[in-house]
Design an enzyme around this catalytic site. Structure first.
Site, PDB file in Angstrom:
ATOM      1  N   ASP A 325       5.118  -5.310 -11.581  1.00 48.40           N
ATOM      2  CA  ASP A 325       3.561  -5.394 -11.705  1.00 48.40           C
ATOM      3  C   ASP A 325       3.602  -6.701 -12.878  1.00 48.40           C
ATOM      4  O   ASP A 325       2.324  -7.358 -13.373  1.00 48.40           O
ATOM      5  CB  ASP A 325       2.696  -4.676 -12.671  1.00 48.40           C
ATOM      6  CG  ASP A 325       2.564  -3.796 -11.138  1.00 48.40           C
ATOM      7  OD1 ASP A 325       2.408  -3.661 -10.171  1.00 48.40           O
ATOM      8  OD2 ASP A 325       1.537  -2.207 -12.029  1.00 48.40           O
ATOM      9  N   LYS A 352       1.249  -8.683  -2.745  1.00 49.38           N
ATOM     10  CA  LYS A 352       0.228  -7.585  -4.583  1.00 49.38           C
ATOM     11  C   LYS A 352      -1.216  -8.011  -4.193  1.00 49.38           C
ATOM     12  O   LYS A 352      -1.525  -8.812  -2.927  1.00 49.38           O
ATOM     13  CB  LYS A 352       0.869  -7.762  -5.708  1.00 49.38           C
ATOM     14  CG  LYS A 352       2.470  -7.292  -6.287  1.00 49.38           C
ATOM     15  CD  LYS A 352       2.351  -6.093  -5.956  1.00 49.38           C
ATOM     16  CE  LYS A 352       3.919  -5.498  -6.292  1.00 49.38           C
ATOM     17  NZ  LYS A 352       3.830  -4.263  -6.096  1.00 49.38           N
TER      18      LYS A 352
HETATM   19  C1  S3P Z   1       1.876   1.347  -8.113  1.00 54.10           C
HETATM   20  C2  S3P Z   1       2.856   1.192  -7.611  1.00 54.10           C
HETATM   21  C3  S3P Z   1       3.300  -0.192  -7.306  1.00 54.10           C
HETATM   22  C4  S3P Z   1       2.539  -1.129  -8.074  1.00 54.10           C
HETATM   23  C5  S3P Z   1       1.330  -1.278  -8.379  1.00 54.10           C
HETATM   24  C6  S3P Z   1       0.913   1.162  -8.540  1.00 54.10           C
HETATM   25  C7  S3P Z   1       1.604   2.892  -8.212  1.00 54.10           C
HETATM   26  O1  S3P Z   1       3.713  -0.596  -5.640  1.00 54.10           O
HETATM   27  O2  S3P Z   1       2.603  -2.318  -7.710  1.00 54.10           O
HETATM   28  O3  S3P Z   1       0.098  -1.534  -9.414  1.00 54.10           O
HETATM   29  O4  S3P Z   1       0.689   3.561  -8.862  1.00 54.10           O
HETATM   30  O5  S3P Z   1       2.653   3.618  -6.644  1.00 54.10           O
HETATM   31  P1  S3P Z   1       4.135  -0.536  -4.682  1.00 54.10           P
HETATM   32  O6  S3P Z   1       4.311   1.004  -4.550  1.00 54.10           O
HETATM   33  O7  S3P Z   1       3.414  -0.782  -3.758  1.00 54.10           O
HETATM   34  O8  S3P Z   1       5.270  -1.640  -5.433  1.00 54.10           O
END
Ligand code: S3P
Length: 444
Positions: A325, A352
């Site tokens: 992130d 994203k």
């Molecule tokens: C998150 C996982 C990440 C991250 C998101 C929050 C989470 O996403 O980018 O802001 O809380 O499990 P991805 O699982 O798509 O990588």
């Protein structure tokens, strides 16, 4: 919502001692697990941002009594794994991919039908990555054409989900968590094997609620998390640490501006989240971690940052998932570093809240930085001040709004960022804090 613009004055140095709001990932999970636990869960440090509030409201809509948030305090009267009620309307997850993907796992195990919807950004994001494993487990789910929201989940009732051993095609904590949460309702063992380690808050919190999750490292270094269906969660207290992903904007700001000396207190230091610190240190940043301790199963520390001259690096691919992130602001940092910074292996950035590779390359080029997007990353030739006054688009993405605010520190003239109300999804006090530590940003 009316259009909110940030007008960022150039320059400034970053000083002070601040605390940023609670971790978004942990806040979502505190509501989800508190709701399906037995007994009353209390939460402190809860993030009062639009994303985690969407999760809170969704569980209220399913009959869970939740008090707060009031200054970060929330009380959840858990209804147990089988106590959720059919909501009378579609559940609106707003901008939050985490809310939609994790809740899909919980809802796949219910005996009622429901629908999950989201805003313009979320409605374009891929959901096949969760519907694929859930269907393998026996869930019935429909999406829009192309596998995007809304998600229509048909209640299948008790005993209809079966445990699976799922090999994740991408490094995603949301997919892993979705599979594990559906596994609570499934017969037998459910496991999720990830290609690279991702944030493990779901596993830690389930263990904290007395629901055993076994995490093991395979011979090839991949991580596998497994649980047995049909157990129960027992309510507890959760102290949410400050979000390292929000702290990142301030850590980056202090690193790139001369004369800076900043402490960000009580920041979550989960090893699956600290890639930003490791990457900045590789670039030459002066970051000390002080007062290390643990709160409710999650490590925290105060992050002490001073200005340091940085050099460009090839970011190790092993750190990508651990800083996933933070790339919008890391690109801004790279623009100030002497020489070339190369990011590879980060194609997930394209799905994203916006396509963060394209949107950040466009934004950096617009302010005069030599940034070239690639399929799975970016090449940035840094080291110069940004010469141009320009207006940047956030593309419905909170982290673009905040990252380009930090770009103002190295600019020679004002930067205007359009469409910034989205900052409320994760960091409602961002403007107050950034002005407090030494930038000048007006909201118009
Ligand atoms: C998150 C996982 C990440 C991250 C998101 C929050 C989470 O996403 O980018 O802001 O809380 O499990 P991805 O699982 O798509 O990588």
């Amino acid at each position: 919502m009316s259009n909110v613009k940030f007008k960022v004055q150039p320059g400034g140095s970053i000083k002070g001692r601040i605390r940023v709001p609670g971790d978004k990932s942990i806040s979502h999970r505190s509501i989800m697990l508190g709701a399906i636990a037995e007994g009353t869960t209390t939460v402190t440090g809860f993030l009062e941002g639009d994303d985690s509030l969407a999760t809170l409201k969704a569980f209220q809509d399913m009959g869970v009594e939740i008090e707060g948030p009031e200054k970060g305090n929330v009380t959840i009267k858990g209804v147990g794994l089988k106590g959720l009620k059919k909501p009378s309307n579609p559940l609106d997850m707003g901008n939050s991919g985490t809310a939609m993907r994790l809740m899909a796992g919980i809802l796949a195990g219910q005996d009622f039908d429901c629908e999950l919807i989201g805003d313009a950004s979320l409605s374009k994001r891929p959901m096949k990555r969760v519907t694929d494993p859930l269907r393998l487990m026996g869930a019935e789910i429909d999406t829009a054409e192309g596998g995007t929201p809304p998600l229509k989940i048909t209640g299948t009732g008790e005993g209809s989900l079966k445990g699976i051993d799922y090999v994740l095609p991408m490094a995603s904590a949301q997919v892993k968590s979705c599979v594990l949460l559906a596994g609570l309702y499934a017969e037998g063992t459910t496991s999720a094997l990830e290609p690279a380690p991702t944030r493990d808050h779901t596993e830690r919190m389930l263990n904290g609620f007395g629901y055993p999750v076994v995490s093991e490292k395979l011979d090839d270094q991949r991580m596998k998390a497994s649980l047995q269906g049909g157990g129960k969660l027992t309510a507890r207290h959760i102290d949410v640490p400050s979000d390292i992903s929000s702290a990142a904007f301030f850590i980056a700001a202090a690193t790139v501006s001369k004369g800076s000396d900043l402490v960000v207190e009580h920041v979550g230091m989960n090893p699956t989240r600290v890639g930003i610190i490791d990457i900045l240190k590789l670039m030459g940043a002066d970051i000390q971690l002080e007062n290390f301790h643990e709160v409710g199963g999650e490590p925290v520390a105060d992050v002490h940052v001073k200005y340091a001259p940085l050099k460009g690096i090839h970011i190790p691919e092993a750190l990508v998932a651990l800083a996933i992130d933070e790339f919008p602001v890391l690109f801004v940092v790279a623009a100030t570093a002497e020489g070339k910074t190369v990011l590879t292996g980060a194609e997930e950035l394209r799905v994203k809240e916006s396509d963060r590779i394209q949107v950040m390359a466009d934004a950096l080029q617009a302010v005069g930085i030599d940034a070239t997007p690639t399929e799975d990353g970016m090449v940035i030739n840094g080291g110069k001040q940004t010469p141009q006054t320009t207006e940047i688009q956030s593309h419905h993405d909170h982290r673009i709004s905040m990252a380009m605010t930090i770009a103002g520190l190295n600019a020679v003239s004002e930067i205007v960022i359009d469409d910034c109300a989205n900052v409320n999804t994760s960091f409602p006090t961002f403007i107050e804090l950034i002005n407090q530590v030494g930038m000048t940003v007006d909201v118009v």
